[in-house]
Design a protein around this motif. Structure first.
Motif, short mmCIF file in Angstrom:
data_model
loop_
_atom_site.label_atom_id
_atom_site.label_comp_id
_atom_site.label_asym_id
_atom_site.label_seq_id
_atom_site.Cartn_x
_atom_site.Cartn_y
_atom_site.Cartn_z
N GLY A 387 3.40 23.60 34.90
CA GLY A 387 3.69 24.96 35.33
C GLY A 387 3.11 26.05 34.47
O GLY A 387 2.70 27.10 34.98
N ILE A 388 3.01 25.82 33.17
CA ILE A 388 2.70 26.93 32.28
C ILE A 388 1.26 27.39 32.38
O ILE A 388 0.94 28.53 32.00
N SER A 390 -0.41 28.02 35.07
CA SER A 390 -0.64 28.71 36.34
C SER A 390 -1.30 30.06 36.07
O SER A 390 -1.17 30.64 34.99
N TYR A 396 3.07 29.91 39.31
CA TYR A 396 3.98 29.18 38.42
C TYR A 396 5.22 28.72 39.18
O TYR A 396 5.63 27.56 39.07
N TYR A 400 5.90 24.71 39.56
CA TYR A 400 7.05 24.12 38.89
C TYR A 400 8.09 23.65 39.91
O TYR A 400 8.76 22.63 39.70
N SER A 448 1.19 31.96 28.99
CA SER A 448 1.64 30.57 28.92
C SER A 448 2.92 30.45 28.12
O SER A 448 3.81 29.65 28.44
N ARG A 451 5.80 31.44 30.25
CA ARG A 451 6.09 30.43 31.27
C ARG A 451 6.73 29.19 30.66
O ARG A 451 7.56 28.54 31.29
N SER A 455 10.41 27.79 31.59
CA SER A 455 10.67 26.39 31.93
C SER A 455 11.83 25.83 31.11
O SER A 455 12.67 25.10 31.63
#
Length: 625
Positions: A387-388, A390, A396, A400, A448, A451, A455
């Motif tokens: 996800g990070i 994206s 994202y 995720y 990042s 993100r 997460s």
């Protein structure tokens, strides 16, 4: 640790002692050391006691203040109880016990609802304030202790376990379709719903009030949340020193007990470090681990037995060590009993935890657990990399979310659910539910680092919460208190405030998709030390050997992918393909059968889905037959 329950008739009917006793009886395994019932007009509180601190009768509950206008039923431990007691005694409050229950009463008298800001511990309680005719319920910051409630406008019922709420004759049982949708998406329920329609769980870090004058049940109010938006400036080595100090402080705090304390010991870094610190303070400690019969395992599952690593750590730390071996048939044997105790279905295979808790309970009433270390310090790199990296927030969310659909993707729901069920869930967007959790973190998601923090926030609020709910149920079903030193206020606050690059290596790395069903996910390392938990690994190197801190992550999981293709497949087919099978009132038989066949023939790995099917089937049989 205890079991609590109660009922408040909003229509002013008197509560009978008998109904509170009936509710309380459902909690007897949570508290075999004592019981109590308090009733006053339309309010009744019940309690089952597992005596850990202050074993004398003065610690019995429900407990009241000196004047009798504040009464509490409480489950948990306040680890800063000693320092709070000094502060409250200095303010003029007199104690009549050594119990932390009394500290909550006096803290409420001094600070009101703001008392929650002063507590460092795990707890769920209900406090009746006769002065304002208000019932005040609260749950600890992280959700270590569960608290469920039911309200229909005429009555408000609460308990540590749902089965006590169901013991009230006026409470009808039916399935909550939105919760069912979430469960078969995430293998978890991300909202405050449960599979029982009308029964909710008070979210972690929340409280609510019920007022007699207005007859209103307030919406749950958040009093605390994980904060990733206030980073501190500190270099890596300084962060290592502070993590080491706070970790030692956290473990020491949680050794407060008037009964012996034991520890789980998997052979990994988290449980090993906890045991090492506890051993220094206690002088001697019992440890417990579980292993698996791997005679029919294949592939990566051949490495699932950690008994050798646990034995090595036990030898090093000089613990009194006990272990057990689980076989394929052990799941079949325990499922009806396990699901009855779980009642609130969440996350994956937990029957190994149930067996290990049973083993530990034969020797101790308190056990230390390593839960929380992975979620705080980025212990699941294969998840974050998806996800990070994206390009934007929308991408994202979608990337995720696609990963966290652990069981069934959205496009298959029309095939999974019966038409009547699908009509109930079609407008309930699990994607929206997912996004709403992350948006609460209030992060820009432009980098990042943001993100990654988002997460971690999501996993702390959902995945860890599910693990904690399950851990409470499997331990308390054996009258065993499970403590989680990583979830200490000071340690958590600091972990959330440090740079994410101190946790995860190469946060701009692009990673291929990994399926949560794929057991290879546990072996994510491209280097001897792995990519996650960097600052924690460095800090814990003072407590356990390098071969422990540098091991690749190993989850505590049975080789179910292999067993569901071999020794356990007959059980799966017997349970899910007969005339008594209940799940097909809600699910499509053809779709389920195809998924089981895909797994048994090796076409795909659907072990998580099969576990959830078995769990849902037994849940329906235990609570609706």
């Amino acid at each position: 640790m205890c079991g609590i329950c109660g009922i408040y008739f909003l229509d002013r009917r008197p509560v009978s002692t008998a109904i509170v006793e009936k509710m309380s009886e459902q909690l007897k395994l949570r508290g075999p050391d004592g019981e109590g019932v308090w009733v006053d007009g339309s309010v009744g509180l019940g309690h089952k006691r597992l005596a850990i601190v202050d074993l004398t009768p003065s610690g019995r509950q429900p407990m009241s203040n000196k004047s009798g206008d504040i009464v509490i039923t409480y489950n948990g431990e306040l680890y800063n109880h000693p320092s709070l007691r000094v502060e409250l005694e200095a303010a003029g409050y007199q104690y009549h016990s050594r119990s932390d229950t009394e500290t909550i009463i006096h803290a409420y008298e001094e600070w009101g609802i703001k008392c929650l800001d002063h507590f460092n511990g795990m707890f769920a309680f209900a406090l009746w304030d006769k002065r304002s005719s208000t019932l005040f319920l609260a749950r600890d910051r992280f959700g270590v202790k569960p608290l469920y409630y039911y309200s229909d406008g005429r009555k408000f019922i609460f308990s540590s376990e749902i089965k006590a709420i169901l013991a009230v004759p006026e409470v009808e049982r039916s399935v909550n379709y939105h919760a069912l949708n979430e469960y078969f998406t995430f293998q978890n329920v991300l909202t405050d719903l449960t599979l029982f329609d009308g029964v909710k769980i008070l979210p972690a870090g929340h409280y609510l009030t019920v007022n007699a004058f207005s007859g209103q049940v307030s919406r749950p109010q958040m009093y605390w949340d994980f904060n990733f938006s206030s980073p501190i400036k500190i270099d890596f080595d300084e962060a290592v020193e502070e993590v080491y100090r706070l970790f030692n402080q956290a473990v020491a705090r949680q050794l407060m007990s008037d009964v012996p304390i034991a520890s789980y010991l998997s052979g990994g870094m988290d449980s090993g470090s906890i045991t090492a610190v506890a051993r220094k303070h206690l002088g001697r400690i019992m440890t417990f681990t579980g292993g698996f019969d791997l005679s029919s395992a294949t592939g990566m599952e051949l490495g699932f037995d950690e008994r050798t690593e646990a034995e090595n750590l036990s030898n090093l730390l000089k613990t009194e060590h006990y272990e057990m071996v689980l076989h394929a048939g052990d799941m079949e044997h325990i499922m009806p009993e396990l699901i009855w105790h779980l009642e609130d279905l969440r996350v994956g295979q937990c029957y190994p935890n149930y067996y290990i808790a049973r083993l530990a309970s034969k020797f101790s009433k308190v056990v230390l657990s390593g839960a929380g270390g992975d979620e705080l310090f980025a212990g699941y790199p294969w998840r974050y990399y998806l996800g990070i990296n994206s390009d934007n927030a929308d991408e994202y969310f979608r990337n995720y979310y696609n990963f966290w659909q652990r069981l069934i993707p959205d496009e298959d729901k029309v095939l999974l659910f019966q038409d009547s069920t699908y009509r109930q869930i079609v407008d309930h967007s699990t994607f929206d539910v997912f996004c709403e959790v992350i948006k609460q973190a209030d992060l820009s998601l432009q980098t990042s680092a943001d993100r990654l923090n988002a997460s971690l926030y999501f996993e702390l609020k959902t995945f860890l919460h599910g693990l904690l709910v399950v851990e409470d149920k499997v331990s308390m079903s054996h009258s065993l208190e499970s403590r989680v030193p990583f979830l200490d206020n000071d340690l958590v606050d600091f972990a959330c405030s440090i740079s994410p690059i101190y946790k995860l290596r190469d946060i701009d790395r692009v990673n291929k998709h990994l399926d949560e069903n794929d057991v290879a996910k546990y072996h994510y390392s491209d280097s001897p030390t792995g990519n996650g938990k960097l600052v924690l690994r460095k800090a814990m190197a003072r407590l356990v050997p390098d071969d422990v801190t540098q091991r690749v992550k190993q989850g505590f999981s049975a080789p179910d992918a292999s067993w569901f293709r071999g020794e356990s497949i007959d059980y799966v087919n017997r349970l899910l393909n007969n005339r008594h099978t209940r799940i097909y009132e809600y699910l499509n038989h053809a779709y389920v059968s195809n998924k089981i066949m895909e797994h048994s023939t090796g076409k795909s790995n659907n072990r998580l889905f099969i576990w959830s099917l078995l769990s849902f089937e037994w849940w329906l049989r235990k609570f609706f037959d």
